[in-house]
Structures are given as structure tokens and as C-alpha cells.
Design a protein around this motif. Sequence first.
Motif, PDB file in Angstrom:
ATOM      1  N   SER A   1       0.857   3.926  -3.026  1.00 27.13           N
ATOM      2  CA  SER A   1       0.446   5.312  -2.786  1.00 27.13           C
ATOM      3  C   SER A   1       1.566   6.289  -3.124  1.00 27.13           C
ATOM      4  O   SER A   1       1.310   7.360  -3.673  1.00 27.13           O
TER       5      SER A   1
ATOM      6  N   TYR B   1       0.833  -1.203   0.000  1.00 32.61           N
ATOM      7  CA  TYR B   1       0.000   0.000   0.000  1.00 32.61           C
ATOM      8  C   TYR B   1       0.869   1.254   0.000  1.00 32.61           C
ATOM      9  O   TYR B   1       0.606   2.209  -0.742  1.00 32.61           O
TER      10      TYR B   1
ATOM     11  N   LEU C   1      -3.456   5.530 -10.853  1.00 32.51           N
ATOM     12  CA  LEU C   1      -4.268   4.584 -10.087  1.00 32.51           C
ATOM     13  C   LEU C   1      -4.508   3.295 -10.854  1.00 32.51           C
ATOM     14  O   LEU C   1      -4.517   2.209 -10.273  1.00 32.51           O
TER      15      LEU C   1
ATOM     16  N   TYR D   1       0.825  -3.368  -7.104  1.00 28.56           N
ATOM     17  CA  TYR D   1       0.370  -3.899  -5.816  1.00 28.56           C
ATOM     18  C   TYR D   1       0.271  -5.421  -5.807  1.00 28.56           C
ATOM     19  O   TYR D   1       0.749  -6.070  -4.880  1.00 28.56           O
TER      20      TYR D   1
ATOM     21  N   ALA E   1      -1.370   1.287 -10.780  1.00 30.76           N
ATOM     22  CA  ALA E   1      -1.014   0.831  -9.437  1.00 30.76           C
ATOM     23  C   ALA E   1      -1.347  -0.643  -9.215  1.00 30.76           C
ATOM     24  O   ALA E   1      -0.662  -1.322  -8.455  1.00 30.76           O
TER      25      ALA E   1
ATOM     26  N   VAL F   1       1.669   6.504  -6.945  1.00 26.32           N
ATOM     27  CA  VAL F   1       0.597   7.360  -7.453  1.00 26.32           C
ATOM     28  C   VAL F   1       0.935   8.830  -7.208  1.00 26.32           C
ATOM     29  O   VAL F   1       0.720   9.680  -8.086  1.00 26.32           O
TER      30      VAL F   1
ATOM     31  N   VAL G   1      -3.505  11.350 -12.377  1.00 32.40           N
ATOM     32  CA  VAL G   1      -3.813  10.565 -11.182  1.00 32.40           C
ATOM     33  C   VAL G   1      -4.634   9.332 -11.543  1.00 32.40           C
ATOM     34  O   VAL G   1      -4.405   8.240 -11.008  1.00 32.40           O
ATOM     35  N   ALA G   2      -5.577   9.478 -12.457  1.00 37.10           N
ATOM     36  CA  ALA G   2      -6.378   8.324 -12.882  1.00 37.10           C
ATOM     37  C   ALA G   2      -5.495   7.263 -13.541  1.00 37.10           C
ATOM     38  O   ALA G   2      -5.647   6.066 -13.274  1.00 37.10           O
TER      39      ALA G   2
END
Length: 95
Positions: free
Chosen positions: A29, A25, A54, A61, A57, A32, A50-51
Motif C-alpha cells: 500500500s 500489505y 496496483l 506482495y 504491487a 502504491v 495508480v492502476a
Amino acid sequence: MAGAIQQDGPGRIAWRLLAAFGGGYALVSSFVAMIGQVLPLIGVARGEAVALALMLALFIYVPVCLLMIATPRPWRDGLAVVATAAALMLLARAI
């Protein structure tokens, strides 16, 4: 490889899970945050940056979580995940 987790004690299993989910996480984060800062510098709108970060990401992850569950060296790899997250966050703040 599959026997590595079965031989781990409770502290090592807790570290695996903490580094997998918590470290993953933190890594995602900070990724991002960094991408959200870098892409607007090259002309991408901040919301789109940002989109996009994300969406990308998930490709970070999931492998980090799988790595921490499957690795035979959880202490070293967990510290690498946490150190990478810290470095990305410092880089994002510096931009």
C-alpha cells in the motif's frame, strides 16, 4: 531450510504470518501511494499511475510473503519489511 518452520514456536510462527501478510500489505500500500504520487510528476495521468502501481504491487506482495514464510531469520526480515513500508509511506507523504 524446510525444517526452520517446523522448529519454530507458536509466537515465531505468528510473527512470520503477521509480518508476511500484514507487513506485505503495508509495504504494497505504501508502494502504491508512492508510485501514485511520483508518476503524475513526470506526466502520467493519476488514474493510470495508480492502476500501474496496483499491477506492479503483485510483484512485491507475493515475494514478501514467500520470504517471510521461508526465511530462517523471521525477526530481522520482518522488521526490514515493516521499516521499508514505513520509509515508503513517509516518502510518499513528503512528495
